[in-house]
Design an enzyme around this catalytic site. Structure first.
Site, PDB file in Angstrom:
ATOM      1  N   LYS A   1      -7.504   1.645  -2.907  1.00 23.52           N
ATOM      2  CA  LYS A   1      -7.048   1.126  -1.609  1.00 23.52           C
ATOM      3  C   LYS A   1      -7.164   2.205  -0.529  1.00 23.52           C
ATOM      4  CE  LYS A   1      -4.807  -1.386   1.455  1.00 23.52           C
ATOM      5  NZ  LYS A   1      -4.986  -2.703   1.986  1.00 23.52           N
TER       6      LYS A   1
ATOM      7  N   LYS B   1       0.719   4.828   8.367  1.00 22.64           N
ATOM      8  CA  LYS B   1       1.345   5.232   7.097  1.00 22.64           C
ATOM      9  C   LYS B   1       0.291   5.388   5.993  1.00 22.64           C
ATOM     10  CE  LYS B   1       2.425   1.755   4.737  1.00 22.64           C
ATOM     11  NZ  LYS B   1       1.864   0.896   3.702  1.00 22.64           N
TER      12      LYS B   1
ATOM     13  N   THR C   1       0.861  -1.179   0.000  1.00 23.60           N
ATOM     14  CA  THR C   1       0.000   0.000   0.000  1.00 23.60           C
ATOM     15  C   THR C   1       0.897   1.229   0.000  1.00 23.60           C
ATOM     16  OG1 THR C   1      -1.645  -1.207   1.272  1.00 23.60           O
ATOM     17  CG2 THR C   1      -1.876   1.188   1.187  1.00 23.60           C
TER      18      THR C   1
HETATM   19  P1  NAP Z   1       5.605  -6.724   7.148  1.00 22.53           P
HETATM   20  O1  NAP Z   1       5.228  -8.037   7.705  1.00 22.53           O
HETATM   21  O2  NAP Z   1       6.184  -5.676   8.034  1.00 22.53           O
HETATM   22  O3  NAP Z   1       6.613  -7.004   5.908  1.00 22.53           O
HETATM   23  C1  NAP Z   1       7.241  -5.947   5.233  1.00 22.53           C
HETATM   24  C2  NAP Z   1       8.143  -6.535   4.167  1.00 22.53           C
HETATM   25  O4  NAP Z   1       8.756  -5.458   3.432  1.00 22.53           O
HETATM   26  C3  NAP Z   1       9.287  -7.362   4.752  1.00 22.53           C
HETATM   27  O5  NAP Z   1       9.564  -8.442   3.890  1.00 22.53           O
HETATM   28  C4  NAP Z   1      10.439  -6.339   4.742  1.00 22.53           C
HETATM   29  O6  NAP Z   1      11.722  -6.935   4.732  1.00 22.53           O
HETATM   30  C5  NAP Z   1      10.164  -5.645   3.436  1.00 22.53           C
HETATM   31  N1  NAP Z   1      10.812  -4.333   3.353  1.00 22.53           N
HETATM   32  C6  NAP Z   1      10.545  -3.226   4.077  1.00 22.53           C
HETATM   33  N2  NAP Z   1      11.340  -2.207   3.710  1.00 22.53           N
HETATM   34  C7  NAP Z   1      12.123  -2.674   2.721  1.00 22.53           C
HETATM   35  C8  NAP Z   1      13.145  -2.094   1.918  1.00 22.53           C
HETATM   36  N3  NAP Z   1      13.524  -0.815   2.071  1.00 22.53           N
HETATM   37  N4  NAP Z   1      13.747  -2.871   1.002  1.00 22.53           N
HETATM   38  C9  NAP Z   1      13.384  -4.174   0.838  1.00 22.53           C
HETATM   39  N5  NAP Z   1      12.430  -4.777   1.553  1.00 22.53           N
HETATM   40  C10 NAP Z   1      11.799  -4.036   2.484  1.00 22.53           C
HETATM   41  O7  NAP Z   1       4.362  -5.994   6.434  1.00 22.53           O
HETATM   42  P2  NAP Z   1       3.066  -6.664   5.739  1.00 22.53           P
HETATM   43  O8  NAP Z   1       1.971  -6.708   6.743  1.00 22.53           O
HETATM   44  O9  NAP Z   1       3.477  -7.876   4.980  1.00 22.53           O
HETATM   45  O10 NAP Z   1       2.682  -5.475   4.741  1.00 22.53           O
HETATM   46  C11 NAP Z   1       3.358  -5.301   3.497  1.00 22.53           C
HETATM   47  C12 NAP Z   1       2.560  -4.268   2.669  1.00 22.53           C
HETATM   48  O11 NAP Z   1       1.230  -4.769   2.445  1.00 22.53           O
HETATM   49  C13 NAP Z   1       2.411  -2.900   3.348  1.00 22.53           C
HETATM   50  O12 NAP Z   1       2.463  -1.875   2.385  1.00 22.53           O
HETATM   51  C14 NAP Z   1       1.019  -2.989   3.979  1.00 22.53           C
HETATM   52  O13 NAP Z   1       0.454  -1.704   4.161  1.00 22.53           O
HETATM   53  C15 NAP Z   1       0.282  -3.825   2.946  1.00 22.53           C
HETATM   54  N6  NAP Z   1      -0.878  -4.596   3.461  1.00 22.53           N
HETATM   55  C16 NAP Z   1      -0.835  -5.259   4.651  1.00 22.53           C
HETATM   56  C17 NAP Z   1      -1.956  -5.976   5.087  1.00 22.53           C
HETATM   57  C18 NAP Z   1      -1.968  -6.733   6.393  1.00 22.53           C
HETATM   58  O14 NAP Z   1      -3.069  -7.103   6.857  1.00 22.53           O
HETATM   59  N7  NAP Z   1      -0.829  -7.013   7.004  1.00 22.53           N
HETATM   60  C19 NAP Z   1      -3.109  -6.012   4.292  1.00 22.53           C
HETATM   61  C20 NAP Z   1      -3.099  -5.356   3.063  1.00 22.53           C
HETATM   62  C21 NAP Z   1      -1.985  -4.644   2.656  1.00 22.53           C
HETATM   63  P3  NAP Z   1      12.402  -7.435   6.128  1.00 22.53           P
HETATM   64  O15 NAP Z   1      11.932  -8.842   6.315  1.00 22.53           O
HETATM   65  O16 NAP Z   1      13.851  -7.303   5.872  1.00 22.53           O
HETATM   66  O17 NAP Z   1      11.914  -6.491   7.209  1.00 22.53           O
END
Ligand code: NAP
Length: 287
Positions: A168, A236, A93
């Site tokens: 979104k 965010k 997102t």
């Molecule tokens: P998360 O568990 O915190 O995972 C974040 C991922 O991004 C990790 O693999 C992290 O790597 C990677 N990352 C962050 N900064 C980076 C960078 N500078 N370079 C390379 N990799 C990087 O978050 P998530 O819940 O999966 O969410 C991911 C996205 O989906 C977000 O934008 C969120 O808003 C969206 N989203 C989340 C949900 C939900 O329910 N969780 C639902 C819909 C959409 P590391 O492992 O090294 O930290």
């Protein structure tokens, strides 16, 4: 289509596993290498040394990283491995402007960008039942559809690049209102001494039913907030919504109140908890 996944967090990890089950997963890369090693070992896919190597290996690259600057850093790192005909689809997102910037950076090399933000939580990512809002060329989205079918129960093409992310933002504003309503109402119900399992059961069949009530209500009332979508990530997203509204001269009251409450949760050390931890603040208001 040979597909690679970059960003194997709470969402990207299960998405990669679903792509593997459907026979599409060719390679993975994650900033923290251990997560990529685990998925490569489980699926037998390639473990890319960096994003460019993954891009060389794949026809379709799916990204799922935290925020706008993270996506743009990954896009820059992918560039040396991309070529005309390849597709980058971003399920993170981010703002609509960032999606358009990502497309602009890919354009000289001829790879196509589509924004593919999703809704449905970690449960939807695990089950492959996400709702996906696609922005970009209809032809490119259609080419990606057979792969996207492994991730999402519905993929709706919204229009040009950025329109997936604008959709979104609509979703994230609604989620703010819903999590406010549910957390406040459940804290109120607890203060009335009600059997909260029964409250959720009966209300879950009526007009106030929702995904969040069904999936987060039972844990909320037990004071468990560890699953799902992090407070810091929704904050965010709401910042993006607020900026988009401000550009049209409007303020979003529920969003502003939710952001303030999220900031205080983060100050208290709860930024990595699920957004249902808003219930902590609501519960504390009742004697
Ligand atoms: P998360 O568990 O915190 O995972 C974040 C991922 O991004 C990790 O693999 C992290 O790597 C990677 N990352 C962050 N900064 C980076 C960078 N500078 N370079 C390379 N990799 C990087 O978050 P998530 O819940 O999966 O969410 C991911 C996205 O989906 C977000 O934008 C969120 O808003 C969206 N989203 C989340 C949900 C939900 O329910 N969780 C639902 C819909 C959409 P590391 O492992 O090294 O930290």
């Amino acid at each position: 289509m040979k597909t690679g996944v970059i960003g194997l967090g709470a969402m990207g990890g299960p998405m990669a596993l679903n792509l593997h089950r459907a026979g599409h997963l060719a390679a993975v890369w994650n900033r923290t290498r251990a997560k990529a090693e685990a998925i490569a070992a489980e699926t037998g896919c390639a473990l890319a040394a960096d994003p460019a190597e993954l891009a060389r290996h794949c026809e379709f690259v799916i990204t799922c990283v935290s925020a706008d600057e993270d996506l743009l850093a990954v896009i820059d790192a992918l560039l040396p491995g991309l070529e005309a005909g390849k597709i980058v689809g971003d399920t993170s997102t981010v703002s609509a402007d960032t999606a358009r910037e990502a497309a602009r950076r890919l354009q000289p090399g001829g790879a196509a960008f589509i924004d593919l933000p999703v809704s449905g939580g970690v449960e939807g990512a695990r089950k492959g039942t996400l709702a996906m809002m696609a922005g970009g060329s209809a032809e490119v989205v259609d080419r990606a559809r057979p792969v996207l079918a492994a991730l999402a129960a519905r993929v709706v093409h919204m229009g040009p690049v950025g329109s997936g992310q604008a959709t979104k933002a609509v979703n994230q504003i609604m989620v703010a209102g819903i999590v406010q309503g549910i957390s406040e109402a459940l804290a109120f119900g607890q203060a009335q001494g009600l059997d909260m399992d029964k409250v959720i059961e009966v209300i879950g069949g009526g007009a106030a039913a929702s995904w969040l009530l069904q999936h987060r209500g039972p844990t909320m009332v037990r004071g468990e907030y560890d699953v799902g979508f992090k407070v810091a990530l929704h904050l965010k997203d709401l910042r993006i919504c607020q900026e988009m509204a401000a550009a049209k001269g409007a303020t979003l009251e529920t969003v502003a109140a939710t952001m303030e409450q999220y900031r205080s949760l983060i100050e208290q050390g709860h930024g990595d908890e699920d957004i249902s931890s808003l219930h902590r603040l609501k519960r504390a208001q009742f004697r």
